[in-house]
Design a protein around this motif. Structure first.
Motif, PDB file in Angstrom:
ATOM      1  N   ASN A  93      70.149  29.430  52.590  1.00  0.00           N
ATOM      2  CA  ASN A  93      69.485  28.847  51.662  1.00  0.00           C
ATOM      3  C   ASN A  93      70.188  27.905  50.815  1.00  0.00           C
ATOM      4  OD1 ASN A  93      69.250  30.608  49.824  1.00  0.00           O
ATOM      5  ND2 ASN A  93      66.856  30.426  49.113  1.00  0.00           N
ATOM      6  N   TRP A 142      67.656  22.984  51.315  1.00  0.00           N
ATOM      7  CA  TRP A 142      67.362  23.270  51.818  1.00  0.00           C
ATOM      8  C   TRP A 142      66.879  25.131  52.518  1.00  0.00           C
ATOM      9  CZ3 TRP A 142      70.586  26.390  54.929  1.00  0.00           C
ATOM     10  CH2 TRP A 142      72.283  25.785  54.671  1.00  0.00           C
ATOM     11  N   VAL A 179      66.996  28.027  56.098  1.00  0.00           N
ATOM     12  CA  VAL A 179      66.602  28.460  57.704  1.00  0.00           C
ATOM     13  C   VAL A 179      66.869  29.608  57.689  1.00  0.00           C
ATOM     14  CG1 VAL A 179      67.675  28.359  59.611  1.00  0.00           C
ATOM     15  CG2 VAL A 179      67.927  26.371  58.108  1.00  0.00           C
ATOM     16  N   SER A 234      62.559  26.685  58.580  1.00  0.00           N
ATOM     17  CA  SER A 234      62.563  26.375  57.589  1.00  0.00           C
ATOM     18  C   SER A 234      62.520  24.699  57.506  1.00  0.00           C
ATOM     19  CB  SER A 234      64.269  25.020  59.038  1.00  0.00           C
ATOM     20  OG  SER A 234      65.128  24.488  57.860  1.00  0.00           O
ATOM     21  N   SER A 239      58.502  21.100  56.484  1.00  0.00           N
ATOM     22  CA  SER A 239      58.811  22.548  56.973  1.00  0.00           C
ATOM     23  C   SER A 239      58.363  22.878  58.266  1.00  0.00           C
ATOM     24  CB  SER A 239      57.945  23.540  55.994  1.00  0.00           C
ATOM     25  OG  SER A 239      56.981  23.628  55.858  1.00  0.00           O
TER      26      SER A 239
END
Length: 184
Positions: free
Chosen positions: A81, A85, A87, A115, A132
């Motif tokens: 992260n 953002w 993931v 994500s 998301s």
């Protein structure tokens, strides 16, 4: 416990954080779980225990299966992260432990991917939009979910959709160190 089927799980997780550069971090995670299941067969009623006139008066002739099972389970994942953002990926029940009391019943591996991305339109730190998604697969079960949340100062609202299943709604409040949300 006093129930018919009791499950106890004790887990230990380890998840260090590694800062890469410019506020990007990687967080690997490992989890070790010890589990124990017990069945109280005396609380189970069977057809051969019933008298048509007087009800449950007989002892069963069926042989009880195993009354307990214990084992270990392992899971792992990775989260990457930044300030905008993230993931993540996780695999649960990697060792596919056998939890069966009546025979073999292996717990299938569960995979998850998620994500999100944070948008701040209008060059404002007061408005924050976060789209998301989440995908989970275990054996033949597969589900997808998309969400959109909006934060304005300390208030959060959001909506989502679990594909071919349900709409979701969320409302909450944000404090300095924690959030309280209600989801339906």
């Amino acid at each position: 416990g006093g129930g018919t089927l009791n499950t106890t799980r004790i887990s230990h997780s380890y998840s260090p954080t590694f800062i890469i550069k410019d506020k990007i971090s990687i967080k690997p995670a490992l989890e070790f779980t010890f589990f124990q299941k017990t069945m109280n067969w005396d609380k189970i009623t069977r057809g051969d225990m019933i008298d048509p006139r007087y009800g449950f008066i007989y002892q069963t002739a069926e042989v009880h299966a195993r009354s307990g099972k214990s084992g270990v389970d392992f899971s792992g994942g990775l989260l990457i992260n930044s300030n905008k953002w993230n993931v993540g990926f996780a695999a649960h029940h990697i060792t596919q432990p056998d939890e069966g009391l009546l025979g073999t019943s292996k717990l299938p591996i569960k995979y998850t991917i998620h994500s999100s991305y944070t948008l701040t339109p209008f060059d404002s730190s007061h408005f924050v939009f976060t789209p998301s998604f989440f995908v989970m697969k275990q054996h033949q079960f597969l589900t997808y979910m998309v969400n959109l949340s909006c934060n304005y100062k300390w208030i959060s609202i959001g909506t989502g959709y679990r594909v071919n299943d349900a709409m979701l709604a969320m409302i909450g409040v944000n404090f300095k160190f924690f959030k309280i949300n209600y989801n339906y």
